[in-house]
Design a protein around this motif. Structure first.
Motif, PDB file in Angstrom:
ATOM      1  N   TRP A 131     -41.454 -25.405  71.333  1.00  0.00           N
ATOM      2  CA  TRP A 131     -41.211 -24.804  70.014  1.00  0.00           C
ATOM      3  C   TRP A 131     -42.394 -23.932  69.639  1.00  0.00           C
ATOM      4  CZ3 TRP A 131     -36.573 -24.882  67.951  1.00  0.00           C
ATOM      5  CH2 TRP A 131     -35.687 -25.897  68.313  1.00  0.00           C
ATOM      6  N   ARG A 174     -35.600 -32.199  64.490  1.00  0.00           N
ATOM      7  CA  ARG A 174     -34.297 -32.639  64.982  1.00  0.00           C
ATOM      8  C   ARG A 174     -34.432 -33.321  66.355  1.00  0.00           C
ATOM      9  NH1 ARG A 174     -31.553 -30.017  68.473  1.00  0.00           N
ATOM     10  NH2 ARG A 174     -32.582 -28.042  68.007  1.00  0.00           N
ATOM     11  N   PHE A 177     -37.611 -29.435  57.914  1.00  0.00           N
ATOM     12  CA  PHE A 177     -37.861 -28.620  59.110  1.00  0.00           C
ATOM     13  C   PHE A 177     -39.321 -28.190  59.180  1.00  0.00           C
ATOM     14  CE2 PHE A 177     -35.587 -26.063  55.821  1.00  0.00           C
ATOM     15  CZ  PHE A 177     -36.587 -25.173  55.461  1.00  0.00           C
ATOM     16  N   ALA A 223     -32.718 -30.451  53.501  1.00  0.00           N
ATOM     17  CA  ALA A 223     -33.044 -30.069  54.883  1.00  0.00           C
ATOM     18  C   ALA A 223     -34.542 -30.226  55.095  1.00  0.00           C
ATOM     19  CB  ALA A 223     -32.623 -28.633  55.159  1.00  0.00           C
ATOM     20  N   ALA A 279     -35.990 -27.959  52.018  1.00  0.00           N
ATOM     21  CA  ALA A 279     -35.069 -27.157  51.207  1.00  0.00           C
ATOM     22  C   ALA A 279     -34.032 -28.102  50.607  1.00  0.00           C
ATOM     23  CB  ALA A 279     -34.385 -26.092  52.056  1.00  0.00           C
ATOM     24  N   ALA A 295     -45.756 -21.864  63.850  1.00  0.00           N
ATOM     25  CA  ALA A 295     -45.957 -20.814  62.848  1.00  0.00           C
ATOM     26  C   ALA A 295     -47.397 -20.323  62.931  1.00  0.00           C
ATOM     27  CB  ALA A 295     -45.646 -21.360  61.464  1.00  0.00           C
ATOM     28  N   PRO A 313     -42.515 -25.374  59.710  1.00  0.00           N
ATOM     29  CA  PRO A 313     -42.695 -23.998  59.240  1.00  0.00           C
ATOM     30  C   PRO A 313     -41.875 -23.026  60.103  1.00  0.00           C
ATOM     31  CG  PRO A 313     -44.798 -25.129  59.277  1.00  0.00           C
ATOM     32  CD  PRO A 313     -43.795 -26.072  59.891  1.00  0.00           C
ATOM     33  N   VAL A 314     -41.284 -22.031  59.455  1.00  0.00           N
ATOM     34  CA  VAL A 314     -40.317 -21.171  60.145  1.00  0.00           C
ATOM     35  C   VAL A 314     -41.014 -20.148  61.049  1.00  0.00           C
ATOM     36  CG1 VAL A 314     -38.652 -21.498  58.301  1.00  0.00           C
ATOM     37  CG2 VAL A 314     -40.182 -19.510  58.234  1.00  0.00           C
ATOM     38  N   THR A 315     -40.318 -19.709  62.099  1.00  0.00           N
ATOM     39  CA  THR A 315     -40.898 -18.774  63.075  1.00  0.00           C
ATOM     40  C   THR A 315     -39.908 -17.681  63.478  1.00  0.00           C
ATOM     41  OG1 THR A 315     -40.246 -20.281  64.882  1.00  0.00           O
ATOM     42  CG2 THR A 315     -42.471 -20.514  64.030  1.00  0.00           C
ATOM     43  N   GLU A 319     -32.948 -20.941  66.755  1.00  0.00           N
ATOM     44  CA  GLU A 319     -32.124 -21.842  65.943  1.00  0.00           C
ATOM     45  C   GLU A 319     -32.247 -21.384  64.492  1.00  0.00           C
ATOM     46  OE1 GLU A 319     -32.922 -25.962  66.764  1.00  0.00           O
ATOM     47  OE2 GLU A 319     -32.466 -26.582  64.718  1.00  0.00           O
ATOM     48  N   PHE A 364     -35.597 -19.683  60.543  1.00  0.00           N
ATOM     49  CA  PHE A 364     -35.363 -19.549  61.986  1.00  0.00           C
ATOM     50  C   PHE A 364     -36.494 -20.273  62.714  1.00  0.00           C
ATOM     51  CE2 PHE A 364     -33.178 -15.757  60.433  1.00  0.00           C
ATOM     52  CZ  PHE A 364     -32.052 -15.702  61.234  1.00  0.00           C
ATOM     53  N   TRP A 365     -36.157 -20.807  63.892  1.00  0.00           N
ATOM     54  CA  TRP A 365     -37.170 -21.451  64.736  1.00  0.00           C
ATOM     55  C   TRP A 365     -36.943 -21.026  66.176  1.00  0.00           C
ATOM     56  CZ3 TRP A 365     -34.081 -23.803  61.140  1.00  0.00           C
ATOM     57  CH2 TRP A 365     -34.731 -24.179  59.964  1.00  0.00           C
ATOM     58  N   LYS A 406     -40.467 -13.347  58.000  1.00  0.00           N
ATOM     59  CA  LYS A 406     -41.145 -14.182  59.001  1.00  0.00           C
ATOM     60  C   LYS A 406     -41.605 -15.511  58.423  1.00  0.00           C
ATOM     61  CE  LYS A 406     -43.021 -11.482  62.812  1.00  0.00           C
ATOM     62  NZ  LYS A 406     -42.754 -12.476  63.841  1.00  0.00           N
ATOM     63  N   LEU A 416     -30.402 -32.827  56.627  1.00  0.00           N
ATOM     64  CA  LEU A 416     -30.348 -32.056  57.873  1.00  0.00           C
ATOM     65  C   LEU A 416     -31.743 -31.924  58.470  1.00  0.00           C
ATOM     66  CD1 LEU A 416     -28.137 -29.064  56.619  1.00  0.00           C
ATOM     67  CD2 LEU A 416     -27.350 -31.179  57.685  1.00  0.00           C
ATOM     68  N   TYR A 417     -31.796 -31.878  59.812  1.00  0.00           N
ATOM     69  CA  TYR A 417     -33.070 -31.708  60.516  1.00  0.00           C
ATOM     70  C   TYR A 417     -32.965 -30.508  61.451  1.00  0.00           C
ATOM     71  CZ  TYR A 417     -32.765 -36.615  59.161  1.00  0.00           C
ATOM     72  OH  TYR A 417     -32.554 -37.764  58.461  1.00  0.00           O
ATOM     73  N   PHE A 418     -34.062 -29.747  61.543  1.00  0.00           N
ATOM     74  CA  PHE A 418     -34.058 -28.571  62.416  1.00  0.00           C
ATOM     75  C   PHE A 418     -35.271 -28.559  63.337  1.00  0.00           C
ATOM     76  CE2 PHE A 418     -31.366 -27.339  58.895  1.00  0.00           C
ATOM     77  CZ  PHE A 418     -30.289 -26.773  59.550  1.00  0.00           C
ATOM     78  N   ALA A 419     -35.122 -27.791  64.422  1.00  0.00           N
ATOM     79  CA  ALA A 419     -36.190 -27.541  65.410  1.00  0.00           C
ATOM     80  C   ALA A 419     -36.758 -28.878  65.918  1.00  0.00           C
ATOM     81  CB  ALA A 419     -37.249 -26.618  64.825  1.00  0.00           C
ATOM     82  N   TRP A 420     -38.104 -29.009  66.009  1.00  0.00           N
ATOM     83  CA  TRP A 420     -38.614 -30.247  66.642  1.00  0.00           C
ATOM     84  C   TRP A 420     -38.445 -31.473  65.763  1.00  0.00           C
ATOM     85  CZ3 TRP A 420     -42.427 -32.086  63.649  1.00  0.00           C
ATOM     86  CH2 TRP A 420     -43.312 -31.192  63.031  1.00  0.00           C
TER      87      TRP A 420
END
Lengths: 83, 155
Positions: free
Chosen positions: B133, A10, A77, A75, A56, B136, A79-81, B50, B121-122, B116, A4-8
């Motif tokens: 986007w 993806r 992705f 997955a 992950a 971080a 770094p989370v924000t 997301e 989450f993004w 955080k 799976l890919y997320f955010a940019w």
């Protein structure tokens, strides 16, 4: 294996997920990422800088040396924000 | 307790529900995160959050369990929204209840700092330059890092 890919990652790769057959000789996350980079310029651009990639496996954070099983859900992705 | 949802929440009602019928709670600390209309020098029209369904719930539950291990909490609640949100909208609620205030204050700070950097989450912001986007922040990593060592208050 589901990847799976997320955010940019993806948006650069152009789709939210792939079903990947692990190639012979690929055993860990780093090997999987090297394999994915060969699938096209979008993949290569998204995955070339590992400093901006988090991983992950089965919903748990892992490092690039984590060993993979064919049934894993991987997955990739940035770094989370959240929060 | 944790919840991941698209819908808005009512902080007052959530806190009332958290403490309803309880006689062992001395205080509740809550943090409500909102969408700001500025990011750096760019005006934000809206943002889309997301997330990774499945992993989000698992990571938030793990963070909530860790807070309850470290501090003597009577109750705790984390609500995190996803989807398209506009400036002024609520994003996140962290509420911690304990017999004494120190545990509630410390645990609430721990929960927001840790989620955080760990909850998947993004944020995609709508700016005059187009959709961007959110990157971080190193300051978020530093804020989370100070919780890596078990604080004295939790011993």
């Amino acid at each position: 294996m589901k990847v799976l890919y997320f955010a940019w990652l993806r948006t650069r790769i152009g789709k939210p997920e792939d079903a990947i057959e692990l190639p012979k000789g690929v055993g860990d996350v780093r090997g999987l990422i090297d394999h994915l980079r060969g699938l096209g310029p979008g993949y290569d651009q998204a995955l070339k800088d590992l400093k901006t990639v988090r991983v992950a496996v089965n919903h748990e954070y892992v490092g690039f040396d984590h060993r993979l099983k064919p049934t894993d859900e991987v997955a990739l992705f940035p770094p989370v924000t959240g929060g | 307790m944790i919840r991941v949802q698209r819908e808005d929440f009512d902080p007052g009602r959530e806190i009332a529900r958290l403490t309803e019928g309880r006689r062992d709670i001395g205080g509740v600390v809550s943090f409500v995160g909102l969408v700001r209309d500025m990011a750096g020098d760019a005006k934000i029209g809206a943002m889309t959050l997301e997330h990774y369904p499945g992993m989000t719930e698992k990571q938030l539950a793990a963070i909530d369990a860790e807070a309850n291990r470290r501090w003597p909490l009577a109750a705790s609640l984390v609500i995190h929204r996803y989807g398209r949100l506009e400036p002024g909208d609520r994003i996140v609620l962290v509420a911690t209840a304990s017999p004494h205030r120190d545990a509630a204050f410390d645990a609430s700070r721990f929960l927001i700092d840790w989620l955080k950097t760990r909850a998947p989450f993004w944020k995609l912001e709508e700016t005059p330059r187009g959709a961007e986007w959110v990157e971080a922040k190193a300051s978020d990593d530093i804020a989370a890092a100070r919780w890596r060592k078990k604080p004295d208050a939790a011993e």
